[in-house]
Design a protein around this motif. Structure first.
Motif, mmCIF file in Angstrom:
data_model
loop_
_atom_site.group_PDB
_atom_site.id
_atom_site.type_symbol
_atom_site.label_atom_id
_atom_site.label_comp_id
_atom_site.label_asym_id
_atom_site.label_seq_id
_atom_site.Cartn_x
_atom_site.Cartn_y
_atom_site.Cartn_z
ATOM 1 N N ARG A 149 12.129 4.597 1.515
ATOM 2 C CA ARG A 149 12.840 5.193 2.656
ATOM 3 C C ARG A 149 13.902 4.236 3.198
ATOM 4 O O ARG A 149 15.020 4.644 3.525
ATOM 5 N N ASP A 189 0.850 -1.190 0.000
ATOM 6 C CA ASP A 189 0.000 0.000 0.000
ATOM 7 C C ASP A 189 0.892 1.249 0.000
ATOM 8 O O ASP A 189 2.120 1.146 -0.044
ATOM 9 N N VAL A 190 0.283 2.422 0.031
ATOM 10 C CA VAL A 190 1.020 3.679 -0.060
ATOM 11 C C VAL A 190 2.079 3.776 1.035
ATOM 12 O O VAL A 190 3.239 4.128 0.783
ATOM 13 N N SER A 191 1.700 3.446 2.253
ATOM 14 C CA SER A 191 2.639 3.518 3.379
ATOM 15 C C SER A 191 3.815 2.558 3.180
ATOM 16 O O SER A 191 4.965 2.906 3.459
ATOM 17 N N ASP A 192 3.519 1.351 2.698
ATOM 18 C CA ASP A 192 4.581 0.377 2.447
ATOM 19 C C ASP A 192 5.516 0.845 1.340
ATOM 20 O O ASP A 192 6.727 0.659 1.411
ATOM 21 N N GLN A 193 4.951 1.448 0.297
ATOM 22 C CA GLN A 193 5.779 1.940 -0.808
ATOM 23 C C GLN A 193 6.732 3.031 -0.317
ATOM 24 O O GLN A 193 7.924 3.013 -0.642
ATOM 25 N N LEU A 194 6.197 3.972 0.467
ATOM 26 C CA LEU A 194 7.048 5.021 1.035
ATOM 27 C C LEU A 194 8.139 4.424 1.919
ATOM 28 O O LEU A 194 9.308 4.809 1.832
ATOM 29 N N SER A 195 7.740 3.467 2.739
ATOM 30 C CA SER A 195 8.709 2.850 3.654
ATOM 31 C C SER A 195 9.755 2.040 2.903
ATOM 32 O O SER A 195 10.916 1.988 3.322
ATOM 33 N N MET A 217 10.487 12.575 4.020
ATOM 34 C CA MET A 217 9.969 11.330 4.554
ATOM 35 C C MET A 217 10.399 11.195 6.006
ATOM 36 O O MET A 217 11.571 11.394 6.323
ATOM 37 N N THR A 260 2.813 5.759 -5.953
ATOM 38 C CA THR A 260 2.838 6.749 -4.874
ATOM 39 C C THR A 260 3.718 7.949 -5.235
ATOM 40 O O THR A 260 3.476 9.056 -4.789
ATOM 41 N N TYR A 288 6.479 2.475 -8.234
ATOM 42 C CA TYR A 288 5.338 2.709 -7.361
ATOM 43 C C TYR A 288 4.544 3.950 -7.772
ATOM 44 O O TYR A 288 5.115 5.015 -7.972
#
Length: 159
Positions: free
Chosen positions: A42, A33-39, A124, A76, A74
């Motif tokens: 990061r 999901d969006v949070s996982d993609q950012l993480s 981030m 995102t 991604y």
């Protein structure tokens, strides 16, 4: 480099272990999901920072290139977001340290093109604008040619 406090070799080794464990986890997840993609991105940048601090510029460069690949994969991330501009800026600093001047100039040009149209914003979580300041300070001439990005004043950006 002089090691102090949280930048000690032990803390950096622990950071590498955590980043690699996270990266393995993200590789196993089928639908991020969006949070996982950012993480995921990061964590890859975090690994590049570990290599940067240890002076392993080839590994830092590979990690940054992988982080750029992830931003393209991604949805995102937009192609010309503040985050991709930061990655290109970090990549250019690494390439100049490696004396890959042509590649460094290309990365710096891409960073300039992106960041001149993007407002500085909160970065981030976990990467903070303090690293932007540190990166710019560590990379100014003679290793990094003049550009509008190397002249940024980041005091107004919150960590």
């Amino acid at each position: 480099m002089k090691w102090t406090g949280k930048d000690s070799p032990i803390a950096i080794a622990e950071g590498e272990d955590v980043a690699k464990a996270l990266l393995r986890t993200f590789e196993r997840i089928k639908n991020l999901d969006v949070s996982d993609q950012l993480s995921h991105v990061r964590s890859m940048i975090t690994l590049a920072r570990v290599y940067w601090y240890r002076g392993e510029q080839d590994l830092a460069r590979a990690a940054l290139k992988k982080s750029l690949d992830l931003t393209k994969k991604y949805p995102t991330f937009s192609e010309e977001s503040y985050y991709t501009g930061f990655i290109y800026m970090f990549l250019s600093a690494v390439e100049f340290r490696l004396q890959l001047f042509e590649e460094g100039n290309i990365s710096l040009t891409l960073a300039n093109e992106i960041l001149r149209t993007q407002m500085p914003q909160h970065f981030m979580p976990g990467l903070g604008s303090y690293f932007l300041s540190q990166l710019l300070g560590a990379s100014n001439p003679p290793k990094w040619p003049w550009s509008p990005i190397t002249q940024l004043h980041l005091s107004s950006i919150s960590p």
